[in-house]
Scaffold this motif. Structure first.
Motif, PDB file in Angstrom:
ATOM      1  N   ARG A  48      -1.821  10.794   6.463  1.00  0.00           N
ATOM      2  CA  ARG A  48      -2.785   9.988   5.419  1.00  0.00           C
ATOM      3  C   ARG A  48      -3.153   8.691   5.969  1.00  0.00           C
ATOM      4  NH1 ARG A  48      -6.680  12.581   3.384  1.00  0.00           N
ATOM      5  NH2 ARG A  48      -7.168  11.030   1.974  1.00  0.00           N
ATOM      6  N   TRP A  49      -2.409   8.310   7.127  1.00  0.00           N
ATOM      7  CA  TRP A  49      -2.387   7.066   7.657  1.00  0.00           C
ATOM      8  C   TRP A  49      -3.793   6.565   8.169  1.00  0.00           C
ATOM      9  CZ3 TRP A  49      -0.100   5.325  13.109  1.00  0.00           C
ATOM     10  CH2 TRP A  49       0.487   4.112  13.246  1.00  0.00           C
ATOM     11  N   TYR A  80       0.735  -1.015   0.014  1.00  0.00           N
ATOM     12  CA  TYR A  80       0.034  -0.062   0.006  1.00  0.00           C
ATOM     13  C   TYR A  80       0.959   1.082  -0.001  1.00  0.00           C
ATOM     14  CZ  TYR A  80       0.837  -0.528   5.116  1.00  0.00           C
ATOM     15  OH  TYR A  80       1.525  -0.740   6.229  1.00  0.00           O
ATOM     16  N   GLY A  96       2.949   4.114   1.132  1.00  0.00           N
ATOM     17  CA  GLY A  96       3.985   4.342   1.871  1.00  0.00           C
ATOM     18  C   GLY A  96       5.011   3.354   2.073  1.00  0.00           C
ATOM     19  N   GLU A 139      -5.390   6.120   3.167  1.00  0.00           N
ATOM     20  CA  GLU A 139      -4.816   5.517   1.915  1.00  0.00           C
ATOM     21  C   GLU A 139      -4.598   4.303   2.126  1.00  0.00           C
ATOM     22  OE1 GLU A 139      -5.042   7.484  -0.699  1.00  0.00           O
ATOM     23  OE2 GLU A 139      -5.228   9.428  -0.195  1.00  0.00           O
ATOM     24  N   ASP A 140      -3.852   3.866   2.995  1.00  0.00           N
ATOM     25  CA  ASP A 140      -3.445   2.377   3.386  1.00  0.00           C
ATOM     26  C   ASP A 140      -4.806   1.300   3.339  1.00  0.00           C
ATOM     27  OD1 ASP A 140      -3.697   3.786   5.645  1.00  0.00           O
ATOM     28  OD2 ASP A 140      -2.828   2.524   6.754  1.00  0.00           O
ATOM     29  N   THR A 148      -4.054  -0.412  10.461  1.00  0.00           N
ATOM     30  CA  THR A 148      -4.689  -0.361   9.223  1.00  0.00           C
ATOM     31  C   THR A 148      -5.771  -1.396   9.236  1.00  0.00           C
ATOM     32  OG1 THR A 148      -2.516   0.238   7.836  1.00  0.00           O
ATOM     33  CG2 THR A 148      -4.148  -0.840   6.687  1.00  0.00           C
ATOM     34  N   LEU A 169       2.173   8.737   2.670  1.00  0.00           N
ATOM     35  CA  LEU A 169       1.300   8.384   3.520  1.00  0.00           C
ATOM     36  C   LEU A 169       1.172   9.541   4.804  1.00  0.00           C
ATOM     37  CD1 LEU A 169      -0.819   5.790   4.055  1.00  0.00           C
ATOM     38  CD2 LEU A 169       1.078   4.742   5.151  1.00  0.00           C
TER      39      LEU A 169
END
Length: 610
Positions: free
Chosen positions: A437-438, A420, A422, A441-442, A475, A434
């Motif tokens: 945005r953790w 993903y 990062g 996006e992951d 995640t 990332l």
């Protein structure tokens, strides 16, 4: 270990016992040495050596666990020179004659990146006040001298001709974000004089300095967007061989050696491109020649001597092994395996090999995933799917035989590893995208892969699960805190609240916690929409168990009690601990329970319709 066509389920015990880990490979005296971690052994991690004269043998004391806690993740915890093993155990530095039995205490503290200079040992020593580069004479009384001090971080003390090189980074950065290479005049047993910075700083990660046989200082920098090799001749810095790939690993640990020098002037380097690693030889004129090896994953520990390179390599059909590669002639090179996991119960067992999957996501990006079909499936397989979010989150998919993944594929599950946003292996921009945005996006990338598998007819709704460890656990939890394709989550050693984690994480990783946060925020019990399994070690110092226990209590108060497995005296790395088997069994039972509940619900629905 021979992998062939014998069909069998991989048992918990077999999966754990076969998961021998090799790390920190390095040359010393007239042989090569490495750390060997055997999950089923009582003594933990040992230093093992190989010499042509007497083969393989352990050289560290029995029942002594070699390992460094420097910068939380360790690295460079031993070195062998002049018939002596220098090693770290806990918060102490020791030395021991290879032909003797007794360990001699050299000093107290948190040591790592042990390096041999001219008649002295160099090392990094960490405290809550900062880092020091220290020196100890190889013979005589172990008097320790401080060469360089910093309130932040230091690494890679590397002696050269009349000089010393090292790396430094601030408490506001991770070494893969902004790391500097320094050098200074230095003579053994003397003082560091007139230090100067050669490379690195804001927006540039310069790592792994190493003096070449030509007297020049080499290092790896991502100033081009990729970690590539550079050379300083005392006056100017120049690129050695531009490559659209990573010539260094993300430096979670000290002591990495992603490149080295053959005695004929050639350079050997590991290059990562997405989930694949390859070995290359760089000729004196800069020509890059690939080396044809049976490995698709190579750890950042190369040990060179003469025209040979020792490495730790693996592939989808070969678990990590220590190999000696003769590069006198690379068409083809001669490969000798020095150490590999041996477990008779798995000899000849058929394994699942991965297919590379590319899924386009929002913004036009592609996400790469490795799909391991059920072991004995046909081309049109349909199965429960376990999507795995790797830790880091700067790590990446590893294209190597993973017996713990085969534990699931041999039972009819498909396992999917996702690189993903990062992940390392795709350049600096991808790696740092990332930040802020953790948890968003992951999660979206993992979900996109799952949706693709559902639409492609590889999985059925209610049979797609997500699993992650450490940052990947965060995640996984966020993935089931929203509508999506996942029926459940397994979170191992999970980070739960980035803000609280930033206050409790070891000082090395505080900058990482600060940069990652700002996306999805804390995992909130009230938002969890699917069953979860929480696995955590009570001795975890990276992601403390208190946060997971608090989340479990909140979920229970809401009437959605999670399954929880707390592992006494286990740290952050559950998969390599002595309780790895219990974790595997709990994870399998959890997925089967979810599948059974879904089947019962479906049966009840059909009964109601009749």
């Amino acid at each position: 270990m021979r992998v062939a066509d014998r069909t069998a389920e991989v048992s918990v015990d077999d999966a754990v016992r076969a998961s021998v880990s090799y790390d920190q490979l390095r040359a010393g005296d007239d042989g090569v040495y490495w750390l060997e971690t055997r999950p089923d052994a009582e003594q933990g991690t040992t230093v093992t050596g190989w010499r042509a004269s007497d083969g393989k043998r352990d050289v560290s004391p029995k029942n002594f666990d070699v390992g460094s806690g420097v910068h939380a993740y360790g690295g460079g915890s031993f070195v062998v020179a002049e018939g002596t093993l220098w090693c770290v155990g806990g918060d102490r530095l020791y030395r021991r004659r290879l032909d003797g039995d007794e360990l001699e205490l050299v000093g107290h503290g948190c040591f790592g990146d042990l390096t041999i200079g001219d008649g002295e040992l160099l090392a990094v020593r960490e405290s809550e006040q900062g880092d020091q580069l220290v020196a100890v004479p190889l013979t005589g009384a172990p008097r320790m001298r401080t060469l360089v001090s910093s309130p932040a971080f230091l690494g890679a003390p590397r002696p050269g001709p009349g000089r010393l090189a090292w790396t430094a980074w601030s408490e506001h950065d991770m070494p893969w974000d902004a790391c500097e290479v320094w050098t200074a005049a230095y003579s053994p047993h003397g003082e560091v004089e007139n230090p100067v910075k050669l490379a690195g700083g804001p927006g540039e990660s310069a790592v792994e300095p190493r003096w070449g046989p030509d007297g020049a200082l080499y290092f790896v920098s991502d100033r081009s967007g990729w970690w590539n090799l550079y050379r300083w001749d005392g006056l100017t810095v120049e690129a050695v061989a531009p490559i659209a790939g990573e010539c260094a690993a993300e430096p979670w640990e000290l002591g990495y050696a992603s490149y080295g020098f053959l005695d004929d002037g050639r350079i050997v380097a590991v290059v990562q491109e997405g989930p694949r690693h390859r070995l290359v030889v760089i000729e004196p004129d800069g020509t890059v020649r690939p080396v044809d090896l049976p490995y698709t994953s190579i750890k950042p520990y190369l040990a060179l001597r003469g025209t040979t390179v020792a490495l730790i390599g693996s592939s989808p059909t070969a678990a990590p092994q220590v190999a000696l590669v003769d590069l006198a002639d690379i068409d083809p090179p001669q490969v000798e395996v020095l150490a590999s996991p041996e477990h008779a119960a798995l000899d000849g067992v058929r394994v699942s090999t991965p297919m590379e999957l590319r899924v386009r996501v929002a913004g036009g990006r592609e996400v790469i995933a490795l799909v391991y079909a059920p072991t004995n499936s046909t081309a049109d397989w349909l199965a429960p799917v376990i999507v795995r979010a790797h830790p880091g989150p700067t790590a990446s998919c590893l294209l190597r035989l993973d017996w713990q993944a085969q534990f699931f594929t041999s039972r009819g599950f498909a396992v999917v590893d996702v690189d993903y946003l990062g992940s390392t292996g795709y350049g600096r921009t991808f790696r740092e995208s990332l930040y802020g945005r953790w948890g968003l996006e992951d999660v979206d990338d993992c979900a996109a892969v799952a949706v693709h598998l559902l639409s492609a007819g590889r999985a059925l709704p209610g049979q797609v699960f997500i699993r992650g460890a450490s940052a990947g656990g965060y995640t996984a939890l966020h993935a089931v805190a929203q509508d999506g394709p996942f029926a459940t989550a397994t979170a191992v050693s999970a980070i739960v609240d980035p803000d609280r984690w930033a206050r409790t994480v070891p000082r090395f990783q505080r900058a990482h916690a600060m940069r990652l946060r700002g996306g999805a925020g804390a995992v909130r019990a009230a938002e969890i929409q699917r069953p979860v399994l929480l696995i955590h070690g009570t001795a975890d110092e990276v992601a403390e168990a208190d946060d997971v226990q608090k989340l479990a209590e909140e979920l229970t108060s809401l009437g959605i009690a999670p399954k929880v497995l707390l592992l006494p005296d286990v740290g952050h790395y559950v998969a390599s601990s002595r309780r790895a088997g219990a974790a595997l069994e709990a994870e399998l039972a959890h997925y089967r329970s979810v599948l059974a509940d879904a089947a019962n619900d479906q049966q009840g629905l059909h009964s109601g319709q009749r």
